[in-house]
Scaffold this motif. Sequence first.
Motif, PDB file in Angstrom:
ATOM      1  N   PHE A  16       0.813  -1.216   0.000  1.00  0.00           N
ATOM      2  CA  PHE A  16       0.000   0.000   0.000  1.00  0.00           C
ATOM      3  C   PHE A  16       0.848   1.268   0.000  1.00  0.00           C
ATOM      4  O   PHE A  16       0.313   2.353  -0.084  1.00  0.00           O
ATOM      5  N   THR A  17       2.177   1.114   0.109  1.00  0.00           N
ATOM      6  CA  THR A  17       3.003   2.323   0.198  1.00  0.00           C
ATOM      7  C   THR A  17       3.990   2.444  -0.963  1.00  0.00           C
ATOM      8  O   THR A  17       4.241   3.540  -1.441  1.00  0.00           O
ATOM      9  N   ASP A  18       4.496   1.295  -1.442  1.00  0.00           N
ATOM     10  CA  ASP A  18       5.493   1.323  -2.512  1.00  0.00           C
ATOM     11  C   ASP A  18       4.905   1.918  -3.782  1.00  0.00           C
ATOM     12  O   ASP A  18       3.955   1.374  -4.349  1.00  0.00           O
ATOM     13  N   PRO A  19       5.406   3.048  -4.277  1.00  0.00           N
ATOM     14  CA  PRO A  19       4.818   3.697  -5.458  1.00  0.00           C
ATOM     15  C   PRO A  19       4.925   2.824  -6.716  1.00  0.00           C
ATOM     16  O   PRO A  19       4.035   2.855  -7.554  1.00  0.00           O
ATOM     17  N   LEU A  20       5.972   2.022  -6.817  1.00  0.00           N
ATOM     18  CA  LEU A  20       6.105   1.158  -7.995  1.00  0.00           C
ATOM     19  C   LEU A  20       4.964   0.124  -8.025  1.00  0.00           C
ATOM     20  O   LEU A  20       4.275  -0.050  -9.020  1.00  0.00           O
ATOM     21  N   VAL A  21       4.767  -0.532  -6.881  1.00  0.00           N
ATOM     22  CA  VAL A  21       3.709  -1.541  -6.787  1.00  0.00           C
ATOM     23  C   VAL A  21       2.360  -0.896  -7.078  1.00  0.00           C
ATOM     24  O   VAL A  21       1.528  -1.424  -7.824  1.00  0.00           O
ATOM     25  N   GLN A  22       2.161   0.297  -6.479  1.00  0.00           N
ATOM     26  CA  GLN A  22       0.897   1.017  -6.694  1.00  0.00           C
ATOM     27  C   GLN A  22       0.670   1.283  -8.170  1.00  0.00           C
ATOM     28  O   GLN A  22      -0.404   1.040  -8.701  1.00  0.00           O
ATOM     29  N   SER A  23       1.696   1.759  -8.845  1.00  0.00           N
ATOM     30  CA  SER A  23       1.504   2.130 -10.248  1.00  0.00           C
ATOM     31  C   SER A  23       1.231   0.890 -11.095  1.00  0.00           C
ATOM     32  O   SER A  23       0.440   0.927 -12.031  1.00  0.00           O
ATOM     33  N   VAL A  24       1.877  -0.248 -10.735  1.00  0.00           N
ATOM     34  CA  VAL A  24       1.605  -1.485 -11.483  1.00  0.00           C
ATOM     35  C   VAL A  24       0.161  -1.934 -11.251  1.00  0.00           C
ATOM     36  O   VAL A  24      -0.541  -2.342 -12.181  1.00  0.00           O
ATOM     37  N   PHE A  25      -0.303  -1.838 -10.016  1.00  0.00           N
ATOM     38  CA  PHE A  25      -1.692  -2.199  -9.718  1.00  0.00           C
ATOM     39  C   PHE A  25      -2.668  -1.371 -10.557  1.00  0.00           C
ATOM     40  O   PHE A  25      -3.585  -1.887 -11.175  1.00  0.00           O
ATOM     41  N   PHE A  26      -2.445  -0.077 -10.564  1.00  0.00           N
ATOM     42  CA  PHE A  26      -3.378   0.789 -11.292  1.00  0.00           C
ATOM     43  C   PHE A  26      -3.307   0.544 -12.788  1.00  0.00           C
ATOM     44  O   PHE A  26      -4.324   0.536 -13.468  1.00  0.00           O
ATOM     45  N   ARG A  27      -2.066   0.323 -13.301  1.00  0.00           N
ATOM     46  CA  ARG A  27      -1.945   0.045 -14.724  1.00  0.00           C
ATOM     47  C   ARG A  27      -2.680  -1.248 -15.072  1.00  0.00           C
ATOM     48  O   ARG A  27      -3.411  -1.328 -16.057  1.00  0.00           O
ATOM     49  N   THR A  28      -2.478  -2.269 -14.210  1.00  0.00           N
ATOM     50  CA  THR A  28      -3.141  -3.556 -14.460  1.00  0.00           C
ATOM     51  C   THR A  28      -4.657  -3.378 -14.513  1.00  0.00           C
ATOM     52  O   THR A  28      -5.338  -3.862 -15.415  1.00  0.00           O
ATOM     53  N   LEU A  29      -5.175  -2.647 -13.532  1.00  0.00           N
ATOM     54  CA  LEU A  29      -6.624  -2.417 -13.463  1.00  0.00           C
ATOM     55  C   LEU A  29      -7.107  -1.690 -14.716  1.00  0.00           C
ATOM     56  O   LEU A  29      -8.113  -2.064 -15.328  1.00  0.00           O
ATOM     57  N   ARG A  30      -6.354  -0.649 -15.111  1.00  0.00           N
ATOM     58  CA  ARG A  30      -6.750   0.147 -16.275  1.00  0.00           C
ATOM     59  C   ARG A  30      -6.732  -0.702 -17.544  1.00  0.00           C
ATOM     60  O   ARG A  30      -7.709  -0.736 -18.292  1.00  0.00           O
ATOM     61  N   ILE A  31      -5.640  -1.439 -17.743  1.00  0.00           N
ATOM     62  CA  ILE A  31      -5.532  -2.272 -18.948  1.00  0.00           C
ATOM     63  C   ILE A  31      -6.654  -3.317 -18.962  1.00  0.00           C
ATOM     64  O   ILE A  31      -7.307  -3.537 -19.979  1.00  0.00           O
ATOM     65  N   CYS A  32      -6.905  -3.930 -17.801  1.00  0.00           N
ATOM     66  CA  CYS A  32      -7.915  -4.988 -17.749  1.00  0.00           C
ATOM     67  C   CYS A  32      -9.295  -4.428 -18.079  1.00  0.00           C
ATOM     68  O   CYS A  32     -10.095  -5.080 -18.767  1.00  0.00           O
ATOM     69  N   LEU A  33      -9.604  -3.236 -17.585  1.00  0.00           N
ATOM     70  CA  LEU A  33     -10.917  -2.645 -17.865  1.00  0.00           C
ATOM     71  C   LEU A  33     -11.060  -2.325 -19.347  1.00  0.00           C
ATOM     72  O   LEU A  33     -12.085  -2.634 -19.960  1.00  0.00           O
ATOM     73  N   ILE A  34     -10.015  -1.748 -19.932  1.00  0.00           N
ATOM     74  CA  ILE A  34     -10.087  -1.412 -21.361  1.00  0.00           C
ATOM     75  C   ILE A  34     -10.198  -2.685 -22.191  1.00  0.00           C
ATOM     76  O   ILE A  34     -11.024  -2.786 -23.102  1.00  0.00           O
ATOM     77  N   VAL A  35      -9.373  -3.681 -21.848  1.00  0.00           N
ATOM     78  CA  VAL A  35      -9.393  -4.948 -22.586  1.00  0.00           C
ATOM     79  C   VAL A  35     -10.769  -5.598 -22.472  1.00  0.00           C
ATOM     80  O   VAL A  35     -11.319  -6.114 -23.448  1.00  0.00           O
TER      81      VAL A  35
END
Lengths: 277, 368
Positions: free
Chosen positions: A51-70
């Motif tokens: 919940f704090t690591d910005p890299l992990v956070q950005s990967v989570f959000f990217r994954t969510l975004r890509i999955c929704l668009i896909v």
Amino acid sequence: MPAKSATSRKIMLLAPLLLFLGLAYVVPFLGVVRWSFTLPEPGLGQYRALFTDPLVQSVFFRTLRICLIVTAASLTMAYAIAYVWVRGSSLQRTLAEFCILVPFWISVLTRAFGWLAMLSNRGLINTWLQSAGIIAEPLALARNEFGVIIGMTHFLIPFAVFPIASAMRSIDERVLLAARGMGASRTRIFWTIFVPLTYGGLIGAALIVFVFALGFFVTPAILGGGRSVMVAELVYLRIFQSPDWGLGAAISVVLVLFIGILLALMRRFIKPAHLVG
Amino acid sequence: MPQSMHLGDSKAAEINAVSIGKTFGAFHALKNLSLDIGRGEFLTLLGPSGSGKTTFLMILAGFTAPTTGRLVMDGQDITNIPAEDRSYGMVFQGYALFPHLTVEQNIAFPLKVRGRSAADIKRKVGEMVARVGLGGHEKKLPAKLSGGQQQRVALARALVFEPAVLLLDEPFSALDKNLREMMQQEVKRLHQETGTTFVFVTHDQSEALALSSRVAIFNHGELLQVGRPQDVYERPANRFVAEFLGEINLLPLDTVSLEGDRAAGKFEERTIVLNRTMPMTGPNAVAAIRPEHMVICTEPQAADRNAITCRVEGATYFGASTKYHLTTRSGTSLAVSMPTAATSPIAPQTDVWVSWPMHQGFLLPAGS
């Protein structure tokens, strides 16, 4: 009692499968759960890092975004294919069936490289457009999120077709005739009768595609070119490239929990048997 | 209150089908069919499955195009007008309600299609819900309703936009006997109240006779006879119609002669006098008499009755009536149906007379 022996016979038939799933998935997963709480030191540190690591956070959000668009793109295209498959002429049906089945015979790796051959800077599309003089510099079609979305959508469309087609097939033809007889236009019948009657299939298809997309590894790794890392690739990197097994394990656990919740939701909306058509 | 409501100035239409033919590949579903459907009448298309009655209804609705022939409504050729522009009301077999819409939304659908105002829709739907007795069920989905209630929704939805014609395709086939009779009365009442032209398809002859102002009997894609229920039942044009409309006794006659509107012939040495209903083609013919027009008696009775001798083989008790199974001297089987209250049981193997009024038998060509 005959009923009891029938039940126990069914359990015996299922036993090899249950045993296999237990040994191949449950036991190793329990090991992963243990790592997530013990590596590098016992505690909840890895979960806090999620919940704090910005890299992990950005990967989570990217994954969510890509999955929704896909998911949205796959559903739209699968709807059109399913419509032709269920309601088209016999030639159209055969063609649609071909389009749905052929991708299943080609491995995910082959398809990802196929797309790379199409989309990369020296790929077919950019070469054509450049030699035709339409563009001067190659378009960034691969090694980014766009390429990942194209590759994943292409892979997932067939999986969305089955539940949607199943819902379309179960629509009573007379209901559509009735709407026509009352003077409704084809557009109105499609949007107010046909589409609402396929909501169940759409929800099922959306969940299947979304859950599948969450765990995608090969396609993003190849078409994203390391620049649009998704969650599964992140787990791989944490475990195989940086000695950070604890964080990789914690990400895995969260991913499995999230998918479990989605699948439980799916069971409420659609019978599993409908998903395979 | 239902009696005080009117569907407004619903204009019943008149339809003329002219030489309609329909082929599916090599199969002739309808052969050169001409039929005039009168303004505001209740016409039933009756026939066994595969007789072409449903095909004809689908052509009337505009869902199927005829291969040959024309359809004319109120003097205007509508053969090529598609279903959505004809806008007839239609009640489908299995009702075809919109499963994702509530009762109210189902009934409102045709009004929404016509772009009526929300207030108008609300008022019309409310009236229609009351008219078919669905008050309190407005917000339910069709799956939550009984078969009879779904049927009422289908009727309300088909009538709410005041169509010039209402088409009904075997609407009662899924209902049990009591509910079916109730819905038949309901449909009859709606027909009287709306004054709309009703075209009703069924394979159930008693339903056809009970409901219709006229019955059109189909077989093998041909229209065999059209007429009022009494006419087709009591004066059938041929053997198929006679047998399809109900059980009938057939007695082969020889040396038939015609006298005015009567015909006379011999059956087992006895002279039988009947109505002459069709042109004769030879000396042989068949006398056709409904079981309920015959009575069993101990003496050959009055002069205006025919009588033959028979032996009782057995009886079937139906409550209100009892049906006796008999054979004549030459072995022809007969059935006689009599009100149970009016008879005392007759033992099998008793020799009796069977008699019937001369005007209630009719002549059919032999072997047709």
